[in-house]
Design a protein around this motif. Structure first.
Motif, PDB file in Angstrom:
ATOM      1  N   PHE A  48      37.315  50.792  42.766  1.00  0.00           N
ATOM      2  CA  PHE A  48      37.715  49.329  42.787  1.00  0.00           C
ATOM      3  C   PHE A  48      37.330  48.586  41.419  1.00  0.00           C
ATOM      4  N   ILE A  49      36.691  49.324  40.652  1.00  0.00           N
ATOM      5  CA  ILE A  49      35.832  48.807  39.614  1.00  0.00           C
ATOM      6  C   ILE A  49      36.864  48.452  38.681  1.00  0.00           C
ATOM      7  N   PRO A  50      37.967  48.937  38.269  1.00  0.00           N
ATOM      8  CA  PRO A  50      38.944  48.143  37.268  1.00  0.00           C
ATOM      9  C   PRO A  50      39.324  46.780  37.700  1.00  0.00           C
ATOM     10  N   MET A  51      39.480  46.549  39.151  1.00  0.00           N
ATOM     11  CA  MET A  51      39.856  45.339  39.661  1.00  0.00           C
ATOM     12  C   MET A  51      38.657  44.272  39.498  1.00  0.00           C
ATOM     13  N   PHE A  52      37.517  44.844  39.416  1.00  0.00           N
ATOM     14  CA  PHE A  52      36.505  43.961  39.207  1.00  0.00           C
ATOM     15  C   PHE A  52      36.234  43.485  37.744  1.00  0.00           C
ATOM     16  N   CYS A  53      36.473  44.348  36.861  1.00  0.00           N
ATOM     17  CA  CYS A  53      36.544  44.174  35.552  1.00  0.00           C
ATOM     18  C   CYS A  53      37.488  43.399  34.983  1.00  0.00           C
ATOM     19  N   HIS A  54      38.534  43.317  35.670  1.00  0.00           N
ATOM     20  CA  HIS A  54      39.795  42.412  35.225  1.00  0.00           C
ATOM     21  C   HIS A  54      39.093  40.947  35.096  1.00  0.00           C
TER      22      HIS A  54
ATOM     23  N   ALA B 130      46.992  51.023  38.677  1.00  0.00           N
ATOM     24  CA  ALA B 130      46.544  50.073  39.453  1.00  0.00           C
ATOM     25  C   ALA B 130      45.854  49.152  38.933  1.00  0.00           C
ATOM     26  N   CYS B 131      45.181  49.599  37.730  1.00  0.00           N
ATOM     27  CA  CYS B 131      44.197  48.658  37.045  1.00  0.00           C
ATOM     28  C   CYS B 131      45.049  47.449  36.242  1.00  0.00           C
ATOM     29  N   PRO B 132      44.829  46.111  36.505  1.00  0.00           N
ATOM     30  CA  PRO B 132      45.575  45.171  36.189  1.00  0.00           C
ATOM     31  C   PRO B 132      46.065  45.295  34.398  1.00  0.00           C
ATOM     32  N   ARG B 133      45.051  45.913  33.727  1.00  0.00           N
ATOM     33  CA  ARG B 133      45.054  45.910  32.324  1.00  0.00           C
ATOM     34  C   ARG B 133      46.203  46.868  32.026  1.00  0.00           C
ATOM     35  N   VAL B 134      45.917  48.035  32.733  1.00  0.00           N
ATOM     36  CA  VAL B 134      46.917  49.135  32.565  1.00  0.00           C
ATOM     37  C   VAL B 134      48.280  48.796  33.087  1.00  0.00           C
ATOM     38  N   ALA B 135      48.437  48.108  34.248  1.00  0.00           N
ATOM     39  CA  ALA B 135      49.668  47.781  34.850  1.00  0.00           C
ATOM     40  C   ALA B 135      50.447  47.103  33.698  1.00  0.00           C
ATOM     41  N   ALA B 136      49.677  46.034  33.024  1.00  0.00           N
ATOM     42  CA  ALA B 136      50.371  45.029  32.194  1.00  0.00           C
ATOM     43  C   ALA B 136      50.768  45.829  30.864  1.00  0.00           C
ATOM     44  N   TRP B 137      49.732  46.846  30.406  1.00  0.00           N
ATOM     45  CA  TRP B 137      50.452  47.990  29.402  1.00  0.00           C
ATOM     46  C   TRP B 137      51.290  48.639  29.664  1.00  0.00           C
ATOM     47  N   ASN B 138      51.734  49.294  30.913  1.00  0.00           N
ATOM     48  CA  ASN B 138      52.703  50.007  31.212  1.00  0.00           C
ATOM     49  C   ASN B 138      53.821  49.323  31.369  1.00  0.00           C
TER      50      ASN B 138
ATOM     51  N   ILE C 193      44.115  41.816  42.017  1.00  0.00           N
ATOM     52  CA  ILE C 193      43.371  40.682  41.340  1.00  0.00           C
ATOM     53  C   ILE C 193      42.811  39.695  42.011  1.00  0.00           C
ATOM     54  N   ALA C 194      43.370  39.577  43.332  1.00  0.00           N
ATOM     55  CA  ALA C 194      42.592  38.377  44.195  1.00  0.00           C
ATOM     56  C   ALA C 194      41.266  38.883  44.793  1.00  0.00           C
ATOM     57  N   LEU C 195      41.104  40.234  45.035  1.00  0.00           N
ATOM     58  CA  LEU C 195      40.113  40.897  45.655  1.00  0.00           C
ATOM     59  C   LEU C 195      38.510  40.479  45.289  1.00  0.00           C
ATOM     60  N   THR C 196      38.388  40.406  43.982  1.00  0.00           N
ATOM     61  CA  THR C 196      36.880  40.228  43.656  1.00  0.00           C
ATOM     62  C   THR C 196      36.565  38.687  43.903  1.00  0.00           C
ATOM     63  N   PRO C 197      37.212  37.594  43.485  1.00  0.00           N
ATOM     64  CA  PRO C 197      36.869  36.353  43.754  1.00  0.00           C
ATOM     65  C   PRO C 197      36.930  35.997  45.372  1.00  0.00           C
TER      66      PRO C 197
ATOM     67  N   SER D 277      40.658  50.946  24.220  1.00  0.00           N
ATOM     68  CA  SER D 277      40.374  49.839  23.650  1.00  0.00           C
ATOM     69  C   SER D 277      39.669  48.945  24.488  1.00  0.00           C
ATOM     70  N   CYS D 278      39.224  49.511  25.496  1.00  0.00           N
ATOM     71  CA  CYS D 278      38.778  48.372  26.873  1.00  0.00           C
ATOM     72  C   CYS D 278      37.467  48.563  26.741  1.00  0.00           C
ATOM     73  N   GLU D 279      36.720  47.290  26.691  1.00  0.00           N
ATOM     74  CA  GLU D 279      35.329  46.977  26.496  1.00  0.00           C
ATOM     75  C   GLU D 279      34.551  47.640  27.754  1.00  0.00           C
ATOM     76  N   TYR D 280      35.347  47.829  28.754  1.00  0.00           N
ATOM     77  CA  TYR D 280      34.611  48.478  29.972  1.00  0.00           C
ATOM     78  C   TYR D 280      34.823  49.915  30.185  1.00  0.00           C
ATOM     79  N   LEU D 281      35.287  50.644  29.135  1.00  0.00           N
ATOM     80  CA  LEU D 281      35.520  52.066  29.233  1.00  0.00           C
ATOM     81  C   LEU D 281      34.465  52.760  29.560  1.00  0.00           C
ATOM     82  N   ASN D 282      33.338  52.553  29.131  1.00  0.00           N
ATOM     83  CA  ASN D 282      31.991  53.578  29.409  1.00  0.00           C
ATOM     84  C   ASN D 282      31.856  53.210  30.720  1.00  0.00           C
TER      85      ASN D 282
END
Ligand code: SF4
Ligand code: SF4
Length: 392
Positions: free
Chosen positions: A269-275, A377-385, A246-250, A349-354
């Motif tokens: 790393f795109i899932p971490m960026f999309c977070h 490791a995607c933050p959204r996936v980790a929260a879902w899991n 989560i900290a990487l992009t900023p 249902s993720c807006e970044y899917l495509n």
């Protein structure tokens, strides 16, 4: 300017300044290009390309460095490694398909005596060759010869002691000397840094280093479970933590602005960026993409076998076979390219899917045992899991 037709219009690219753009049919016509037989379809979507834009090519499996985290398991040459004539055929096949860039590596590409002959040949057939090296063997003479490449990146996972974080041996001085020689020779030079949890805190020092050495780009690559780094438990110990993801992009945005050094992240790393919820339209207009294995990108092994990317298993076909029968290209990668159509939650249902396409297939396979699983490791996936487990 080089171009290639696609059903949506085409792709155009130039080197000075470097650019690559996907443009529609009207824009191609405005350049005096077309019409193309590919435009006879009404499907003008940009989802499926006729061939990759970029190919990561292992010129050899030879490498004397012996890094424990090598994703190619490099060491000695592959028994079926293509010789010079074979590599030339492979480059010609890629050029015939309309590929724009070949990212050459290994193993250690410089351990092939015909490296410069092959780079010259790539130029002759219209490919832009880029190169990744460890820094070994880069004398001043070799550095000058590297002007044939569009860009040369030196692998460097940290500065000083931190260089050895994954490698074991500390070749920082050697890599640093190579960087200085390449810069002095006028070669566009950057750094490739593999990021895991143990060198995350060293990222700031890399920006200072890049600034001091006059480099304008650092590419941050996610630590991946492939080759000698395939072991799941070892991967989980060495990969970035959930907090670091989560900290990487900023962090990169702040350091890049402060030091005026461009920070790139790799596809995984795109899932971490999309977070951080960047606007989808902006990402689309900038051509940002996540897992494009088998579509925008291929990996080609030193024996000519093709994979969706360098971190995935090969598909059992050589680059020459695919070039001879372009109609088999898209069917060969359907398991990868159709992933968004069968994406499970929370990707569905993720807006970044495509754009993101569910994160890294190589990580998903190694960690979950299923190549079709969302990247854990995607933050959204980790929260879902975490929520699913709570409900289990
Ligand atoms: S939920 Fe899936 S599609 Fe969305 S960012 Fe994460 S991995 Fe990518
Ligand atoms: S599997 Fe996809 S995201 Fe992972 S490295 Fe390959 S192309 Fe990138």
């Amino acid at each position: 300017m080089k171009h290639r037709f696609e059903n949506f219009g085409g792709i155009i690219a130039g080197e000075t300044p470097p650019f690559l753009a996907f443009v529609d049919r009207d824009y191609m016509r405005s350049l005096g290009l077309g019409p193309s037989a590919l435009w006879q379809t009404e499907d003008a979507s940009i989802n499926r390309l006729s061939a990759p834009v970029e190919v990561h090519m292992a010129l050899t499996n030879r490498c004397s460095a012996g890094c424990p985290h090598c994703y190619m398991d490099a060491g000695s040459a592959d028994a079926e490694e293509l010789d010079t004539a074979g590599m030339r055929k492979a480059f010609k096949a890629l050029a015939d398909l309309g590929v724009f860039h070949v990212a050459l590596g290994g193993g250690e590409a410089l351990e092939r005596p015909d490296l410069f002959e092959l780079a010259d040949f790539a130029r002759q057939v219209g490919l832009v060759p880029n190169l990744t090296v460890s820094g070994r063997g880069i004398t001043e003479t070799v550095a000058r010869r590297m002007r044939v490449f569009g860009q040369v990146n030196v692998s460097m996972d940290g500065v000083g002691e931190a260089y050895a974080v994954f490698r074991g041996q500390n070749d920082f001085k050697l890599a640093d000397r190579a960087v200085m020689r390449l810069v002095a020779a006028g070669v566009p030079t950057g750094i490739n840094c593999v990021v895991g949890h143990r060198n995350f805190d060293q990222i700031a020092a890399l920006f200072t280093y890049a600034r001091e050495r006059g480099l304008n780009e650092i590419e941050f690559l996610r630590y991946k479970p492939a080759g000698r780094a395939k072991d799941r438990d070892a991967f989980l110990k060495l990969a970035t933590t959930a907090e670091q993801n989560i900290a990487l992009t900023p962090l990169l945005a702040e350091l890049s602005e402060r030091w005026h050094v461009t920070a790139k992240i790799d596809c995984s790393f795109i899932p971490m960026f999309c977070h951080h919820r960047p606007p989808v339209e902006v990402l689309e207009s900038l051509g940002t993409y996540g897992c494009e294995a088998g579509n925008v990108l291929w990996g080609v092994r030193s024996n000519g076998d093709v994979a969706g990317c360098s971190f995935l298993e090969t598909i059992g076909r050589s680059v020459m076979e695919l070039a001879q029968s372009p109609s088999i290209i898209q069917p060969s990668f359907l398991n990868l390219t159709t992933w968004p159509h069968r994406a499970p939650e929370p990707c569905r249902s993720c807006e970044y899917l495509n754009l993101c396409r569910g994160g890294c297939r190589a990580v998903a396979l190694a960690v979950t045992g299923c190549i079709d699983a969302p990247d854990p490791a995607c933050p959204r996936v980790a929260a879902w899991n975490a929520q699913e487990n709570r409900h289990a």
